[in-house]
Design an enzyme around this catalytic site. Structure first.
Site, PDB file in Angstrom:
ATOM      1  N   ASP A  95     -11.359  -8.831   6.795  1.00 29.94           N
ATOM      2  CA  ASP A  95     -12.734  -8.790   6.275  1.00 29.94           C
ATOM      3  C   ASP A  95     -13.344 -10.189   6.305  1.00 29.94           C
ATOM      4  OD1 ASP A  95     -12.597  -6.014   5.712  1.00 29.94           O
ATOM      5  OD2 ASP A  95     -13.786  -6.274   3.883  1.00 29.94           O
ATOM      6  N   ASP A 122      -2.427 -17.873   1.580  1.00 36.64           N
ATOM      7  CA  ASP A 122      -3.598 -18.444   0.887  1.00 36.64           C
ATOM      8  C   ASP A 122      -4.161 -19.616   1.695  1.00 36.64           C
ATOM      9  OD1 ASP A 122      -1.223 -19.776   0.260  1.00 36.64           O
ATOM     10  OD2 ASP A 122      -1.687 -20.065  -1.862  1.00 36.64           O
ATOM     11  N   LYS A 151       3.712 -15.047   1.925  1.00 35.35           N
ATOM     12  CA  LYS A 151       3.838 -15.935   0.771  1.00 35.35           C
ATOM     13  C   LYS A 151       5.327 -16.134   0.496  1.00 35.35           C
ATOM     14  CE  LYS A 151       0.975 -16.786  -2.184  1.00 35.35           C
ATOM     15  NZ  LYS A 151       0.342 -18.070  -2.566  1.00 35.35           N
ATOM     16  N   TYR A 192       0.822  -1.214   0.000  1.00 38.17           N
ATOM     17  CA  TYR A 192       0.000   0.000   0.000  1.00 38.17           C
ATOM     18  C   TYR A 192       0.861   1.273   0.000  1.00 38.17           C
ATOM     19  CZ  TYR A 192      -4.263  -2.696   1.053  1.00 38.17           C
ATOM     20  OH  TYR A 192      -5.331  -3.564   1.012  1.00 38.17           O
TER      21      TYR A 192
HETATM   22  C1  COI Z   1      -7.657   2.589   3.383  1.00 39.69           C
HETATM   23  C2  COI Z   1      -8.712   1.540   3.488  1.00 39.69           C
HETATM   24  C3  COI Z   1      -9.814   1.833   2.530  1.00 39.69           C
HETATM   25  C4  COI Z   1      -8.133   0.154   3.285  1.00 39.69           C
HETATM   26  C5  COI Z   1      -8.914  -0.896   3.983  1.00 39.69           C
HETATM   27  O1  COI Z   1      -9.778  -1.541   3.431  1.00 39.69           O
HETATM   28  C6  COI Z   1      -8.649  -1.169   5.373  1.00 39.69           C
HETATM   29  O2  COI Z   1      -7.718  -0.633   5.942  1.00 39.69           O
HETATM   30  O3  COI Z   1      -9.373  -2.002   5.951  1.00 39.69           O
HETATM   31 MG    MG Z   2     -10.314  -3.305   4.530  1.00 39.61          MG
END
Ligand code: COI
Ligand code: MG
Ligand code: NAI
Length: 373
Positions: A260, A232, A199, A143
């Site tokens: 997530d 993975d 990885k 990032y």
């Molecule tokens: C800068 C965010 C949009 C990136 C992200 O999805 C997060 O940090 O959970």
């Molecule tokens: Mg995120």
């Protein structure tokens, strides 16, 4: 310790202001009932800052964030801002905060409250009692790595379209060691296990990651049980048998994805809080920003449907990590648990049998009532 804690509130965009309004109610409750004093200030970040100032984070807001005890952020982004130049997209404001505050350790706990064990998309027996923490490196990796950008691919006539997009995964050993220490220290306070994910089979940065994590373990935390997994497989294992993990240590990109996915183990992305911590300051406390794991949820923004629990539990993390108020944090977590046990649900937590979901503000009110009970 100062008797008043300074807290900068950055609601952001989409559902950010909606969930933050409920956190402010909770803060007011703690001020009125718990003898805690907060010096609150409010400011703009993301698309709302762009609308007002033409940038997603002003230098003034950045300076304020650097000077307070903690920052609380809602969420940024949304389709209205998709066409903006990359440099002023809402997400750039959040990434600038993380980078300039040097918030390298992102703690993302995923806990499945018993009342929600049937609301996960996975079976109850897989998620019941789940309690894991993902420690995600937050200020480096792909990032942030250079070179990056979208360029003309001039000397490549075979490239239909003629452009190339570049991002660079780059980690220094120091960046890996410091976040590894955060993970080992977290594990020492929990069940004593760290699983590091990268990885290393296909990426040199993954090989370095594995070697440095092992070095920190062998030299500084030999009492913690350390394992390594390719990311993975790690994601597969997380949905197959999440209870095998205690602390998962991983890089910026993999941590974004893994957290997530971990959200669904708890029932909803609207449940997952996070703390982003830097090195300790002179007062012994870390620089810190607290925010839900979820984004601005444009599909439900403005409808009173958002679940405020992730943002409220992020404030509980602030109570614990920035304000040394562990008992108040536990009280807030118990209030959330009690409300869920009473069957109170926002729309994201409704099971197939349906029922009436409560609104964002009703959920906040119920949590306040549980605090008072
Ligand atoms: C800068 C965010 C949009 C990136 C992200 O999805 C997060 O940090 O959970
Ligand atoms: Mg995120
Ligand atoms: N930390 C941040 O500010 C983040 C910002 N974003 C930004 O948010 C925008 C939307 O991104 P998406 O990929 O859609 O991710 P998202 O996390 O905003 O939403 C994904 C799904 O989860 C649901 N959801 C999320 N939070 C919820 C909550 N509290 N209650 C109920 N349902 C909830 C949404 O309705 C949507 O269906 C984008 O601009 C993205 O860049 C995304 C992730 C993190």
């Amino acid at each position: 310790m100062s008797d008043s804690y300074s807290l900068l509130i950055l609601p952001g965009d989409g559902i950010g202001p909606e969930v933050m309004a409920e956190v402010v109610k909770v803060i007011d409750w703690f001020q009125a009932n718990h003898g805690l004093k907060f010096d609150l200030s409010h400011d703009l970040v993301g698309g709302s800052a762009y609308d007002a100032h033409g940038v997603p984070l002003t230098d003034e807001t950045m300076a304020r964030a650097q000077s307070v005890d903690a920052v609380l952020l809602g969420a940024v982004g949304g389709p209205r801002y998709d066409a903006l130049d990359f440099s002023v997209k809402p997400e750039r404001g959040l990434l600038r905060l993380r980078k300039e505050m040097d918030l390298f350790a992102n703690l993302r706990p995923a806990q499945c409250f018993d009342a929600l064990a049937d609301f996960s998309s996975l079976k109850r027996e897989v998620v019941a009692g789940l309690d894991i923490v993902i420690v995600r490196e937050l200020t480096s990796g792909v990032y942030f790595g250079q070179p990056r950008g979208i360029h003309a691919d001039d000397n490549n006539p075979e490239n239909e379209g003629g452009r190339v997009g570049i991002n660079t995964q780059r980690y220094t050993s120091g960046e890996i060691r410091r976040v590894a220490r955060s993970a080992f220290e977290m594990a020492q306070r929990r069940r004593g296990k760290v699983c590091s994910m990268e990885k290393a089979n296909v990426m040199e940065s993954g090989i370095l990651w594995r070697e440095e994590v092992q070095w920190v373990h062998d030299n500084e935390y030999p009492d913690v049980e350390l394992s390594h997994m390719y990311a993975d497989n790690g994601l597969m294992q997380l949905v197959r048998q999440p209870g095998q993990f205690d602390v998962i240590l991983t890089d910026n990109l993999f941590g974004d994805l893994l957290s997530d996915a971990a959200a669904m183990l708890t029932g909803s992305l609207g449940m997952l809080p996070s703390a982003s911590l830097g090195a300790p300051m002179e007062n012994g406390r870390p620089k810190a920003l607290y925010e839900p794991v979820h984004g601005s949820a444009p599909d439900i923004a403005g409808q009173g449907k958002a679940n405020p629990i992730a943002c409220i539990l992020s404030f509980a993390m602030a109570l614990r990590y920035s304000f040394d108020q562990g008992e108040a944090a536990s009280q807030l977590e118990r209030a959330v648990e009690r409300v869920l046990a009473e069957g109170v649900r926002t729309a994201d937590l409704m099971g197939p049998e349906g029922g009436r979901p409560v609104s964002t503000s009703e959920m906040g009110d119920r949590i306040i009532a549980a605090l008072s009970a």
